[in-house]
Design a protein around this motif. Structure first.
Motif, PDB file in Angstrom:
ATOM      1  N   TYR A  34      -2.602  81.115  24.122  1.00  0.00           N
ATOM      2  CA  TYR A  34      -3.743  80.652  24.918  1.00  0.00           C
ATOM      3  C   TYR A  34      -3.259  80.323  26.319  1.00  0.00           C
ATOM      4  CZ  TYR A  34      -7.225  77.530  26.929  1.00  0.00           C
ATOM      5  OH  TYR A  34      -8.127  76.954  27.789  1.00  0.00           O
ATOM      6  N   GLU A  42      -5.062  87.373  31.863  1.00  0.00           N
ATOM      7  CA  GLU A  42      -4.982  86.812  30.516  1.00  0.00           C
ATOM      8  C   GLU A  42      -4.319  87.817  29.575  1.00  0.00           C
ATOM      9  OE1 GLU A  42      -7.825  84.468  27.326  1.00  0.00           O
ATOM     10  OE2 GLU A  42      -8.777  85.873  28.734  1.00  0.00           O
ATOM     11  N   ILE A  74      -1.129  86.674  27.183  1.00  0.00           N
ATOM     12  CA  ILE A  74      -1.263  86.491  25.736  1.00  0.00           C
ATOM     13  C   ILE A  74      -0.345  87.480  25.007  1.00  0.00           C
ATOM     14  CG2 ILE A  74      -2.855  86.530  23.758  1.00  0.00           C
ATOM     15  CD1 ILE A  74      -3.389  84.248  25.831  1.00  0.00           C
TER      16      ILE A  74
END
Length: 174
Positions: A31, A44, A48
């Motif tokens: 996260y 992101e 991740i």
């Protein structure tokens, strides 16, 4: 004619926000909040599933990360100053708080890191950066153990946590 090497740019972020990330027990990111994504310069998707050391700056002594991992693997929280590197090569300093996450049986199932801006740049400039430079220099010739020795000499009779809290807040943990 040789081109001058550009000076690395420091990224800053507001004092009222936190960079938050969570990892599995091996340090793989599960996260990342929007602020961490923005400040790190990664998407992101790029964060991740990657080891958290994707943002590790080469100026950081390995001994600091050994201390961090030894602390959190033992189930305790870690506080410390960390220099990170963004995707574009710029850097940002954080005051990091890393805590283990436990399941209902008390087993560590991951870690959470909440990072805020360094509260006092003078401490960073006058104490932390010179200490980390000495540690890196020692590590270059003697490995992590040499870096730990430099750190222990700097701590005197204080624990790392007491040292950090005394620097940052003017007092020890209560």
């Amino acid at each position: 004619m040789e081109r001058p090497v550009p000076k690395p740019v420091e990224r800053e972020f507001p004092s009222d926000v936190f960079l938050v990330s969570k990892t599995d027990p091996r340090g793989v990111i599960t996260y990342a909040n929007e602020v961490f994504i923005e400040v790190s310069g990664y998407t992101e998707e790029e964060l991740i599933g990657k080891p958290h050391n994707i943002v590790r700056h080469p100026d950081m002594p390995r001994a600091v990360f050994k201390l961090l991992w030894d602390t959190i693997k033992s189930g305790r929280e870690f506080w410390g100053y960390v220099k990170n590197m963004a995707k574009d090569g710029s850097y940002y300093w954080v005051f990091a708080h890393v805590t283990p996450t436990f399941d209902s049986s008390g087993n560590i199932i991951g870690y959470q890191s909440d990072r805020r801006p360094v509260p006092n740049k003078e401490i960073l400039k006058n104490i932390i950066e010179p200490l980390y430079t000495r540690m890196k220099s020692a590590e270059a010739s003697g490995g992590i153990e040499a870096g730990m020795k430099v750190l222990k000499e700097a701590l005197g009779d204080k624990s790392y946590e007491e040292f950090i809290f005394t620097l940052t807040y003017g007092g020890a943990l209560t």
